[in-house]
Design an enzyme around this catalytic site. Structure first.
Site, PDB file in Angstrom:
ATOM      1  CG  LEU A  43     -11.384  40.096  18.493  1.00 10.01           C
ATOM      2  CD1 LEU A  43     -12.085  40.952  19.538  1.00 10.01           C
ATOM      3  CD2 LEU A  43     -11.983  38.694  18.480  1.00 10.01           C
ATOM      4  CB  CYS A 129      -2.702  40.396   4.067  1.00  7.91           C
ATOM      5  SG  CYS A 129      -3.730  41.478   5.086  1.00  7.91           S
ATOM      6  N   GLY A 154      -7.294  33.634  15.228  1.00 11.36           N
ATOM      7  CA  GLY A 154      -8.127  32.448  15.036  1.00 11.36           C
ATOM      8  C   GLY A 154      -7.680  31.560  13.900  1.00 11.36           C
ATOM      9  CB  CYS A 239     -10.696  40.723   2.492  1.00  6.46           C
ATOM     10  SG  CYS A 239      -9.044  41.344   2.109  1.00  6.46           S
TER      11      CYS A 239
END
Length: 404
Positions: A43, A129, A154, A239
């Site tokens: 998540l 990653c 996801g 990110c």
């Protein structure tokens, strides 16, 4: 007027029908695997991973949530993501676990990215990653918690497991069954390019519930489930860029500026720069050079601290070397094969011939290959991935090498 209203309402219902059918198919597929099985969902605090958890709960899986804490501060990989992920777990009534992965993220991603820019390449942190941090950390956690059997995320991609029966007559095969990675059905969101480096062990334990869905359907379903993240904006950047404000801000924080020359392919000096780390192959904007024709970066020479530029028509290449290959849906080929190669995220895969390069020190295994494109390609960028496709299947992929 009433006719117009009716037409709009009819269109609204019709537009939702494919959503219902697609989601029902996804749930049925998830239910065939569920039984008494347990799964941990990675998540991030975004809508994609949130709906992934919700669909698995609805399909009867025993679901728990796990969030990797990658960096201090705000952002999807930081405190904001942790809070939103915890909120979704609370809403779904499932356990939420947090794994402190800041140290491995620093070592495997931040340090590697900086090293790449210093060497004059353009790193691809997302695929690294996925393999070295996200999925490996989740697998490690799963193995330490033996009551958990599967991993789910996801991502918009699909997996065909080795024990499933599918028509794969077009795939090269030596009879060895493998878990196969495929593009997501939503080609605008397909993330298989970033997943090419996942090993068979991880693919065999991973589920991608959103693989058959579009982003639009994901949003609709998240709203139907009243998920707290249903309207959360999608992250538009890496990110690292999100965390530091921009990639340049990230680079400037860690790498010193070093003045160098900007030259033409002939060697003629036409300008200067403040650090090769601010350039990538194909770049046109930000060169700080006025010339009679637009110029693009065609090479970065770290040894001489030089940026080489040329007009676009002089910057195409028909071949490249790909190294550190991971073979996914097929075993390493023993002879040349025709493939489609994608050399950038969101770019179109193009036809090419793949010629294996064998390493006699590694049992003649193909860890490198020579790619011959049918047409010249612009911006073949060392450090980025070249992923090999056959239809929707990801055959394998590796990193574009500087050596050629």
């Amino acid at each position: 007027m009433p006719m117009n209203v009716e037409t709009r309402e009819t269109k609204k219902v019709l537009n939702h029908l494919p959503s219902e059918e697609t989601v029902e198919k996804t749930l049925k597929r998830l239910q065939t695997f569920s039984g008494d099985q347990s799964v941990v969902v990675g998540l991030s605090g975004g809508v994609d991973s949130s709906l992934t958890a919700a669909l698995l709960c609805k399909a009867g899986w025993d679901v728990e949530g796990l969030t990797l804490w990658l960096m201090k501060g705000k952002g999807s990989c930081c405190s904001d993501g942790l809070v939103d992920a915890a909120g979704i777990c609370d809403q779904l009534g499932i356990k939420h676990h947090i794994v402190d992965s800041k140290e491995i993220f620093q070592k495997e991603i931040i340090n590697n990215v900086l090293k790449g820019y210093e060497e004059g390449i353009t790193p691809l942190p997302c695929s690294r990653c996925n393999k070295s941090v996200k999925f490996s950390e989740m697998l490690k956690w799963v193995k330490e918690n033996k009551n958990i059997e599967k991993i789910a995320t996801g991502h918009y991609a699909r997996i065909r497991y080795s024990n499933e029966s599918f028509n794969e007559n077009d795939l090269p095969s030596n009879g060895i069954k493998r878990h196969k990675l495929l593009r997501g059905k939503d080609l605008n969101k397909d993330q298989s390019y970033f997943l090419y480096d996942l090993p068979q062990e991880i693919l065999g334990r991973t589920i991608f519930p959103l693989g058959e869905l579009t982003k639009e359907i994901t949003r609709i379903e998240a709203l139907k489930h009243s998920l707290k993240t249903a309207k959360k904006p999608e992250s538009q950047d890496l990110c690292l860029a999100e965390h530091y404000g921009s990639m340049n801000a990230f680079i400037d924080k860690y790498l010193p500026q070093k003045k160098g020359e900007v030259v033409l392919k002939s060697g003629q000096i036409i300008g200067s720069h403040n650090g090769i780390q601010h350039f990538t192959i194909g770049q046109r904007k930000g060169l700080g050079i006025a010339w009679e024709v637009p110029l693009h970066v065609v090479e970065i020479d770290a040894s001489l601290n030089r940026v080489i530029v040329a007009p676009r028509e002089d910057s195409g290449k028909s071949e490249c070397i790909v190294k550190d290959i991971n073979w996914v849906s097929i075993e390493a080929p023993q002879e040349p094969i025709k493939v489609e190669v994608q050399i950038r995220y969101r770019s179109k895969a193009v036809k090419a011939k793949l010629i294996p390069i064998f390493d006699s020190n590694k049992e003649n295994y193909c860890y490198q290959c020579h790619i011959h494109f049918e047409e010249d390609q612009f911006s073949i960028t060392p450090g980025q991935a070249a992923v090999f496709y056959m239809g929707d299947y990801v055959l394998g992929g590796g990193l574009i090498s500087k050596e050629y």
